[in-house]
Design a protein around this motif. Sequence first.
Motif, PDB file in Angstrom:
ATOM      1  N   VAL A  22      42.967  34.760  48.177  1.00 54.20           N
ATOM      2  CA  VAL A  22      44.305  35.341  48.254  1.00 54.20           C
ATOM      3  C   VAL A  22      44.494  35.838  49.672  1.00 54.20           C
ATOM      4  N   HIS A  23      45.554  35.423  50.331  1.00 56.39           N
ATOM      5  CA  HIS A  23      45.888  35.926  51.662  1.00 56.39           C
ATOM      6  C   HIS A  23      47.050  36.908  51.515  1.00 56.39           C
ATOM      7  N   LYS A  24      46.918  38.080  52.086  1.00 58.07           N
ATOM      8  CA  LYS A  24      47.958  39.096  51.985  1.00 58.07           C
ATOM      9  C   LYS A  24      48.088  39.851  53.300  1.00 58.07           C
ATOM     10  N   PRO A  25      49.244  40.474  53.541  1.00 57.30           N
ATOM     11  CA  PRO A  25      49.372  41.327  54.732  1.00 57.30           C
ATOM     12  C   PRO A  25      48.407  42.493  54.647  1.00 57.30           C
ATOM     13  N   ASN A  26      47.989  42.995  55.791  1.00 59.16           N
ATOM     14  CA  ASN A  26      47.032  44.093  55.803  1.00 59.16           C
ATOM     15  C   ASN A  26      47.593  45.321  55.103  1.00 59.16           C
ATOM     16  N   GLY A  27      46.805  45.822  54.151  1.00 60.74           N
ATOM     17  CA  GLY A  27      47.226  47.010  53.408  1.00 60.74           C
ATOM     18  C   GLY A  27      46.086  47.963  53.150  1.00 60.74           C
ATOM     19  N   SER A  33      38.175  35.230  59.795  1.00 63.97           N
ATOM     20  CA  SER A  33      37.756  35.501  58.415  1.00 63.97           C
ATOM     21  C   SER A  33      38.581  34.720  57.398  1.00 63.97           C
ATOM     22  N   GLY A  34      39.898  34.669  57.602  1.00 60.72           N
ATOM     23  CA  GLY A  34      40.758  33.944  56.677  1.00 60.72           C
ATOM     24  C   GLY A  34      40.406  32.474  56.603  1.00 60.72           C
ATOM     25  N   ALA A  35      40.112  31.871  57.744  1.00 67.72           N
ATOM     26  CA  ALA A  35      39.743  30.454  57.787  1.00 67.72           C
ATOM     27  C   ALA A  35      38.402  30.222  57.095  1.00 67.72           C
ATOM     28  N   ILE A  36      37.472  31.169  57.245  1.00 66.35           N
ATOM     29  CA  ILE A  36      36.168  31.056  56.572  1.00 66.35           C
ATOM     30  C   ILE A  36      36.368  31.112  55.054  1.00 66.35           C
ATOM     31  N   CYS A  37      37.238  32.002  54.596  1.00 65.33           N
ATOM     32  CA  CYS A  37      37.554  32.076  53.160  1.00 65.33           C
ATOM     33  C   CYS A  37      38.081  30.738  52.663  1.00 65.33           C
ATOM     34  N   GLU A  72      29.062  30.654  33.831  1.00 57.60           N
ATOM     35  CA  GLU A  72      30.242  30.487  34.662  1.00 57.60           C
ATOM     36  C   GLU A  72      30.656  31.825  35.276  1.00 57.60           C
ATOM     37  N   TYR A  73      31.009  31.813  36.563  1.00 62.04           N
ATOM     38  CA  TYR A  73      31.536  33.006  37.213  1.00 62.04           C
ATOM     39  C   TYR A  73      32.461  32.596  38.351  1.00 62.04           C
ATOM     40  N   GLU A  74      33.261  33.541  38.811  1.00 60.01           N
ATOM     41  CA  GLU A  74      34.211  33.258  39.881  1.00 60.01           C
ATOM     42  C   GLU A  74      34.045  34.256  41.019  1.00 60.01           C
ATOM     43  N   ILE A  75      34.390  33.815  42.218  1.00 63.37           N
ATOM     44  CA  ILE A  75      34.386  34.666  43.405  1.00 63.37           C
ATOM     45  C   ILE A  75      35.811  34.693  43.945  1.00 63.37           C
ATOM     46  N   ILE A  76      36.379  35.883  44.028  1.00 64.74           N
ATOM     47  CA  ILE A  76      37.750  36.034  44.518  1.00 64.74           C
ATOM     48  C   ILE A  76      37.707  36.724  45.872  1.00 64.74           C
ATOM     49  N   LEU A  77      38.091  36.005  46.912  1.00 60.42           N
ATOM     50  CA  LEU A  77      38.133  36.539  48.270  1.00 60.42           C
ATOM     51  C   LEU A  77      39.570  36.932  48.587  1.00 60.42           C
ATOM     52  N   VAL A  78      39.776  38.178  48.968  1.00 57.99           N
ATOM     53  CA  VAL A  78      41.116  38.646  49.328  1.00 57.99           C
ATOM     54  C   VAL A  78      41.143  38.931  50.821  1.00 57.99           C
ATOM     55  N   ASP A  79      41.782  38.030  51.555  1.00 59.22           N
ATOM     56  CA  ASP A  79      41.917  38.185  53.003  1.00 59.22           C
ATOM     57  C   ASP A  79      43.053  39.177  53.269  1.00 59.22           C
ATOM     58  N   ASP A  80      42.665  40.372  53.724  1.00 59.42           N
ATOM     59  CA  ASP A  80      43.632  41.462  53.896  1.00 59.42           C
ATOM     60  C   ASP A  80      44.233  41.441  55.305  1.00 59.42           C
ATOM     61  N   GLY A  81      44.863  40.308  55.642  1.00 58.86           N
ATOM     62  CA  GLY A  81      45.530  40.204  56.945  1.00 58.86           C
ATOM     63  C   GLY A  81      44.585  40.176  58.113  1.00 58.86           C
TER      64      GLY A  81
END
Length: 285
Positions: free
Chosen positions: A63-68, A45-49, A31-40
């Motif tokens: 995770v969707h977040k403002p660009n940082g 790209s966000g829609a592909i995630c 078992e494993y997980e993939i965490i995609l963080v859409d940085d704004g």
Amino acid sequence: MKFSILVPVYNVEKYLEQCVESLLDQTYTGEYEIILVDDGSTDSSGAICDKYAQAYPEKVSVVHKPNGGHTSARLEAIKNATGEYSLFCDSDDFVENNLLETVDKALNNNPDADMVIYSFCYYENGKKLPRKYVLSESEKTFVHNKKELYEALIFTPYINSLWTKAIRTDYLKNDTTDYGILKDKDIAEDAYTVSHFLTVCKKIVSINEPLYNYRIIQSSISRSSDPKKIGRKNTLFLYQRYKELLHLWGMDTEEYRQRLDARWLGEVVYTFRQYYENASRKDKK
């Protein structure tokens, strides 16, 4: 769960699917997980995630977040990681399908390892380029002498990336380093972070096999060589960091200080050469 794969994402619609597909197409049966963080992201790209999270809800989360910036996206991914070990992948790169299986085998043989380092290939114009650096000339998997790693970190560019490492997630979550200091210093930020984990991790295992593919994008090279970005380049910043760490590493000698000075000067010369070669007009040169 043994592995979390952490992927900061920002405006990489052209390459993101290849990246995620390579992470899903693993020979590892655990078992494993993939965490995609859409940085704004401002492209798709966000829609592909979201598409992958919907298609593979048991494996992919977003995770969707403002660009940082890259570092802030990685920190957000670490916060959400649940695996015993975390691996990093830049969203314009991709991995070999035996990455997790090979790392898992190394960890099964070294269950007390805090970090596993693996090799990589450059990828340009649809082709893999020969490796320029090997971790060992004779061994495929081996336990590292940490002094050798410190020397490789300071004097070569080949182990300073997070994306060639699996690190025990507890180390990542318990890291109290103030990465706010990297704000506006987003070139060579990996090396600053890696220097910390090479210091605190006790047992480090290396796999002398290219399991990661780093994509060379010429337009990115040209942009990073814009003189306007010189204030964001971490060369001097890293030089000062390494000088401070020499004492902790038991390497604070005249010989190592001189070698570090020489490496820093080489980086400065390289930087000016890059800016010169990428200047578009004679007056800029």
